[in-house]
Design an enzyme around this catalytic site. Structure first.
Site, short mmCIF file in Angstrom:
data_model
loop_
_atom_site.label_atom_id
_atom_site.label_comp_id
_atom_site.label_asym_id
_atom_site.label_seq_id
_atom_site.Cartn_x
_atom_site.Cartn_y
_atom_site.Cartn_z
N HIS A 1 0.81 -1.22 0.00
CA HIS A 1 0.00 0.00 0.00
C HIS A 1 0.85 1.27 0.00
O HIS A 1 2.03 1.26 0.35
CB HIS A 1 -0.95 0.00 1.19
CG HIS A 1 -0.27 0.00 2.54
ND1 HIS A 1 0.43 1.08 3.01
CD2 HIS A 1 -0.19 -0.95 3.50
CE1 HIS A 1 0.90 0.80 4.22
NE2 HIS A 1 0.56 -0.43 4.54
N SER B 1 3.19 3.91 -4.90
CA SER B 1 3.93 4.96 -4.21
C SER B 1 5.05 4.35 -3.37
O SER B 1 5.88 3.63 -3.91
CB SER B 1 2.97 5.81 -3.38
OG SER B 1 3.57 7.02 -2.98
#
Length: 268
Positions: A27, A94
């Site tokens: 994540h 990310s």
């Protein structure tokens, strides 16, 4: 899909019968594994795995060392070993993308098969103004509207009259929930993480798809493309998505999924 907690870490271990493959999702900063539940629904014939790292989702922080990149690498390796994961597609967004790449230098070669990257943390982050990076977790006097515009293309137009209220709500939520994560945005910490990520990129020897939004204001597109080109690695495909910033999957889901479908067919 059931979320479990063990030793303070929230995770998903969701194998499927007659799987087409395995995906482990990493994540983004201040995000959590539920960010890609709709992605998992699209690829529901793949077994799905993910960890919420300390300070994310319902995973706890017991000491500051648990926010170090090296710790995240270690617990991921333990997770792979415990669940006997092999030939996994490492999918990261990310900082999670940077983690996915770094893991190729950390896992054994039979534990991963390919890498899927959504706006990954990479050395091009040095081209992003420091105040943008550090305000990902805002102070009370921060202009959080600037950050939202860096994250999502044309967000002010999309939200219209609700934009100001949305920014204030997200700002207050971040101030109250994420302050302990702010140490991860320190320049010295980012530099250490980038060293690990760059070392892995330089040695990457498996198929990889890197998807980047052209209007990304957090990890900028042109510097990222220049870094990709400097690698001169034919194993990596670099694909740009128009009208998308730092969250291309949510901003342009059909384009994103089309690219991923093609990539999965290529590596199957």
């Amino acid at each position: 899909m059931r979320l479990e907690i063990e030793n303070g870490l929230e995770f998903v271990n969701d194998p499927v019968v007659n799987e087409l493959g395995k995906i482990c999702f990493f994540h983004p900063f201040t995000g959590n594994l539920t960010n890609k539940l709709s992605f998992r629904s699209h690829f529901n014939r793949y077994s799905f795995y993910a960890i919420n790292y300390p300070g994310h989702g319902n995973s706890v922080i017991n000491n500051p060392k648990q926010l170090e990149f090296s710790y995240w690498l270690e617990i991921t390796k333990q997770f792979f070993d415990k669940h006997n994961l092999k030939d996994v597609i490492l999918f990261g967004h990310s900082i999670g993308g940077g983690l996915a790449v770094a893991l190729t230098n950390y896992l054994s070669s039979d534990q991963y098969k390919a890498v899927l990257l959504e706006a990954p943390l990479n050395p091009a982050i040095v081209e992003t103004p420091l105040n943008i990076v550090q305000n990902l977790i805002p102070d009370p006097d921060s202009d959080f509207a600037v950050i939202q515009k860096c994250l999502v293309y044309n967000i002010e137009k999309k939200l219209g009259a609700n934009f100001k209220e949305y920014c204030e709500r997200e700002k207050q939520k971040s101030i109250h929930q994420n302050q302990r994560l702010k140490v991860m945005l320190e320049p010295s910490t980012l530099k250490q993480n980038i060293v690990l990520i760059n070392a892995a990129f330089l040695k990457l020897n498996c198929p990889a798809l890197w998807i980047h939004g052209k209007q990304d204001g957090i990890i900028k597109y042109l510097p990222s493309k220049a870094y990709y080109e400097s690698l001169n690695n034919k194993q990596i495909q670099f694909k740009a998505i128009e009208a998308a910033a730092h969250t291309p999957y949510f901003e342009q889901p059909q384009k994103f999924l089309s690219l991923v479908n093609d990539f999965f067919q290529l590596i199957s």
